[in-house]
Design a protein around this motif. Structure first.
Motif: not given
Lengths: 476, 236
Positions: A359-360, A368-370, B53-55, B71-75
Motif C-alpha cells: 500500500l505504501a 493487494v486482494v487480487l 497514508l492518512d488524510v 480517492n487517488a491517494l494510491n496514485l
C-alpha cells in the motif's frame, strides 16, 4: 513485477506456508470429490434369476422408487383420509382399519419409456411382458393339486401377456417350447397359448376358445374369450410367483399383450412388469447399453439389467445413500470453508507487513486482494489437480463405506425408518461404482475454488475500512 | 512542490487533543528537510499525511499546486512520493533486485550499484544483508519510482553511526544532485544538522530553525530555506 510473478515467487519461496495450505485444500478437495461422486454413484446389484439373456437388456420397476412414489402419493392424499393420488388409493374398511392399494397405473412400466428405449439405435426388437394376472377360467378346468385346499378360490388361473412370445425369457432360455400351433406375435388379439397339461386335462387344441371372467365379478363384468393358437411344453416347471394352484406352472396361460387387462375387467389399464430389448449386433452390446442409458426416460422408476444380471441403480434409489453423501458433502464444504477461512485469516495476519508495504508503494487495496486471491487460486488449482488424480480411489472407498453402512442398517433389526434398503429378495449388492465424471469434476471445482475465493475475500474484509497508515502501524 | 495548508489532525479516539494544529509549510525540490520533535509529537503523522497514508481532519495538501484527492491517494503514493522506513520494510521473499522492481520500472541493478550493493549481494535474500545494506536497497526501491519527493521516517534509527552518516550522505546527494525533495523525520539533532532546513514540530505547530553546520548555499550565497506559509515561523 506483475501480480502473477509476485504470487509465484511468494508461493515458491514461502514453502512451508504454501505446503500447509496445499495440504488443507487437497484434503478438502478429495472429500468434496467423494461427496459429489457418491451422490451420483451407481450401486451394482445382481438379482438371482433376473437377468437379460444373450445380447439383451431388461427393464423393470425399481423398488426404492416405488416406495418413494407411494410415500409422496400418501402425503398428497393426507392423513386418515379416503382418497386417491397418482395411482395410490387409501380406503377405510368397515373394521376401521385403513387399506392402501395401488392400481396398475402406479405399478406398470410406462409404455412411452419402453418405446423410447426400443427406438434407440442398435435395438433390433423388444418384448413386453405383463404381470401375472389371476382370472377365473370359466369354460375349462384348471390343473389342481389334490392335496391342496381350494375352498377359498375359484377356478383361477394366471394370465401373462406378451408382445412377442418368442422373445419371452422362458422361451429364450429354452425352458418353454411351443411344439403344437404357433407363438403369439405382435398384433395378435384375443389369443392364448396353454400348457400341455392344461390342454390334455381339457382336451384342448389350437383353434379352441377359452373363456375368462373376473376373479371377483360384478354385475357389469363381461366374459372374455381367447383363441388357443399354440400349446407349450416346459423343460422345468415355472416358479410360481405366489402360493396356490392359480399360480402353478401348468395353469399359466400366455396371451397377447392386452388380453390380461380385458380379462380382469380393466381394459386400458395395463400392468407391464418388464420389457426386454434385443441388440441387433452383439459386438455393439456395450455401445448400445450406453446409448440406452442416455435415453431421456424416467430412469428413477426403473432398474436396467444387462445380460450378466448387473443393475446400475442410481444412488438415490439405494436407501439413504444420497442423503448420507449430501450430508458428507455439506459437512466437508462447511468444515473446509471454516478451516480455509481460519487459515487464510492467519495467513493474512502474518502478511500485514507485506500488505502495508504494498500500500505504501502505491498499490490499491483491490490489487493487494487480487494478489491474495491469485495465490489462493494457484494453490487451489494445484491441490485440486492432485485431488482429481486421487479422487477415483478415495471416492470409491467412501462410496463402499456408505453402502456397507446402509447394508448394516438393513440387517439391523431396529433399523430406523428411512434407512431401509429397497432391494428385491435374492438381490445381491456387488459393489458401488463412484465414477468421477465431468459433472463431478465441475461441481467439485466450483466448490473448492468458491470456498477459497470466499475465504480470501472474507479474510481480507477487515482490511477494507482501514487506512494504509493503520495497516502499516499494525505491522510495526 | 509539496505544500501543506492549515493541516489539522487528531485521532478519532482523542478529538480534544490536536496532533497537528494548523500546520502550513511549502517544501521545495532540491532540498533536504529534517523534521525534529519529541516522541509522540506527531512527526510520523505528518509524514503519513504527506505520503497519502492518512488524510487530515482539515486543511489541504497540494503537490505541484494540485490538491490531493482522497480517492487517488494510491496514485499519489505511486507517482509523487516514495517512502523509506526505519525498519526498511523490504519484502522478505524477494531478492534485492526484485524488491527494487516493486518500486518502479527503473533499472534495478543500476540503482543498487549506485547504492553500493554489488552483484553478489543483489542475488541474496534481503534478510541476509546487513541493516545498512537493507536500507540502501530500500532507498533504491524508493528511487525506482522516480517520485520527486522522498519521505523517510527515522531512516537511520536502526543503523550504527558510520552507516547512518553514509545514508544521510546519500539523501543529501539525492537532494542536491538529483533535485529531489527529501524530507526526513528524525529525533536525532545530529542527523538533522545535516539537512538544509530543520523543522521543529512542537505542540502541533511546525516551525523552521536555523541550520548551523550543514546545508548548501545558493548562487547568491544565502542558505537555502523552505518557507512557512500562512503563519509566522515560530522562533524566527
Amino acid at each position: 513485477m506483475n501480480l502473477f510473478g509476485l504470487s509465484i515467487r511468494c508461493l515458491a519461496r514461502k514453502r512451508v506456508r504454501t505446503l500447509l495450505l496445499f495440504a488443507i485444500v487437497f484434503s478438502a478437495s478429495v472429500f468434496i470429490y467423494a461427496g459429489w461422486a457418491c451422490r451420483t454413484a451407481s450401486v451394482r446389484t445382481q438379482s438371482e434369476g433376473k437377468r437379460a439373456v444373450g445380447a439383451s437388456f431388461r427393464l423393470e420397476q425399481n423398488e426404492a422408487n416405488r416406495h418413494v412414489r407411494s410415500s409422496e402419493a400418501l402425503k398428497k392424499i393426507g392423513k386418515s383420509t379416503n382418497g386417491s393420488a397418482d395411482g395410490t388409493h387409501v380406503e377405510q374398511l368397515e373394521s376401521g382399519a385403513w387399506m392402501v392399494w395401488h392400481d396398475h397405473s402406479f405399478e406398470t412400466l410406462l409404455m412411452d419409456d419402453i418405446l423410447t428405449l426400443a427406438g434407440q439405435q442398435g435395438i433390433a426388437e423388444y418384448d413386453i411382458t405383463t404381470a401375472n394376472i389371476v382370472v377365473e377360467l370359466t369354460n375349462a378346468a384348471r390343473v389342481e393339486d389334490p392335496d391342496m385346499e381350494h375352498d377359498r378360490e375359484g377356478n383361477w388361473v394366471s394370465l401373462r401377456g406378451d408382445r412377442e412370445l418368442r422373445l419371452n425369457m422362458n422361451v429364450q432360455n429354452g425352458n418353454i417350447e411351443v411344439r403344437e400351433g404357433r407363438m403369439i406375435v405382435s398384433g395378435d388379439e384375443n389369443v392364448c397359448v396353454v400348457s400341455r397339461e392344461l390342454a390334455e386335462l381339457n382336451g384342448l387344441k389350437p383353434g379352441d376358445r377359452l373363456e375368462f371372467g373376473e376373479r371377483n365379478p360384478s354385475e357389469t363384468s363381461a366374459a372374455q374369450q381367447a383363441e388357443i393358437v399354440g400349446i407349450y411344453d416346459t423343460v422345468q416347471k415355472m416358479t410360481p410367483v405366489m402360493y396356490g394352484d392359480a399360480y402353478r406352472s401348468e395353469n399359466i396361460i400366455f396371451t397377447d399383450l392386452r388380453f390380461p387387462e380385458k380379462a380382469e375387467g380393466r381394459e386400458g389399464d395395463p400392468l407391464y412388469e418388464y420389457a426386454v430389448f434385443w441388440v441387433e449386433d452383439a459386438d455393439e452390446y456395450d455401445a448400445v447399453k450406453e446409448r440406452m442409458k442416455a435415453a431421456d426416460i424416467a430412469w428413477e422408476r426403473y432398474d436396467f439389467l444387462d445380460n450378466t444380471g448387473m443393475s446400475d441403480t442410481v444412488a438415490s434409489n439405494f436407501g439413504d445413500m444420497e442423503k448420507l453423501s449430501t450430508i458428507l458433502l455439506v459437512l466437508v464444504i462447511g468444515a473446509g470453508a471454516a478451516v480455509l477461512f481460519l487459515v487464510f485469516l492467519f495467513w493474512l495476519g502474518s502478511r500485514t507487513h507485506e500488505i502495508g508495504v504494498f500500500l505504501a508503494l502505491g498499490r490499491s487495496k483491490g490489487a493487494v486482494v487480487l494478489q491474495m486471491l491469485l495465490e489462493g487460486m494457484l494453490i487451489g488449482a494445484a491441490a485440486f489437480g492432485l485431488a482429481t488424480a486421487c479422487a477415483p480411489a478415495v471416492s470409491q472407498s467412501v462410496a463402499d463405506y456408505l453402502v456397507g453402512y446402509e447394508l448394516e442398517q438393513e440387517v439391523s433389526e431396529n433399523a430406523a425408518e428411512g434407512l431401509m434398503l429397497y432391494l428385491d429378495e435374492g438381490t445381491e449388492v456387488l459393489g458401488v461404482e463412484a465414477a468421477v465424471t465431468a459433472e463431478v469434476i465441475l461441481g467439485s471445482a466450483c466448490c473448492v475454488l468458491g470456498m477459497i475465493a470466499a475465504a480470501v475475500l472474507l479474510s481480507c474484509a477487515p482490511l477494507a475500512p482501514k487506512k494504509p497508515r493503520e495497516i502499516l502501524s499494525r505491522m510495526s | 512542490m509539496l505544500e501543506l495548508e492549515n493541516i489539522e489532525y487528531y485521532y478519532p479516539s482523542q478529538k480534544d487533543k490536536m496532533i497537528l494544529d494548523g500546520v502550513s509549510y511549502c517544501f521545495e525540490e532540491g532540498r533536504m528537510y529534517a523534521v525534529l520533535g519529541a516522541s509522540g509529537c506527531g512527526k510520523t503523522t505528518l509524514l503519513s499525511l504527506m505520503a497519502g497514508l492518512d488524510v487530515p481532519v482539515a486543511g489541504r495538501i497540494l503537490i505541484d499546486g494540485k490538491e490531493l484527492r482522497k480517492n487517488a491517494l494510491n496514485l499519489h503514493r505511486k507517482n509523487d512520493v516514495s517512502l523509506i522506513f526505519q525498519n526498511y520494510n523490504l519484502i522478505d521473499y524477494l531478492k534485492p533486485v526484485e524488491n527494487v522492481k516493486l518500486g518502479g520500472k527503473a533499472d534495478a541493478a543500476r540503482l543498487l550499484a549506485q547504492m553500493g550493493i554489488d552483484a553478489a549481494q543483489r542475488q541474496r535474500n534481503v534478510l541476509q544483508l546487513s541493516g545498512g545494506q537493507q536500507q540502501r536497497v530500500a532507498i533504491a526501491r524508493a528511487l525506482a519510482g522516480r517520485a520527486p519527493v522522498l519521505l523517510a521516517d527515522e531512516p537511520t534509527g536502526n543503523l550504527d553511526e558510520d552507516t547512518a552518516n553514509e545514508i544521510i550522505a546519500i539523501f543529501r546527494k539525492l537532494a542536491h544532485e538529483q533535485g529531489k525533495c527529501v524530507i526526513v523525520v528524525t529525533h536525532s539533532r545530529e542527523l538533522a544538522q545535516q539537512a538544509d532546513v530543520i523543522l521543529q514540530l512542537r505542540k502541533g505547530k511546525l516551525s523552521e530553525e536555523a541550520c548551523e553546520s550543514a546545508g548548501t548555499e545558493d548562487e547568491t550565497g544565502e542558505r537555502k530555506r523552505g518557507k512557512t506559509t500562512g503563519q509566522e515561523p515560530d522562533g524566527k
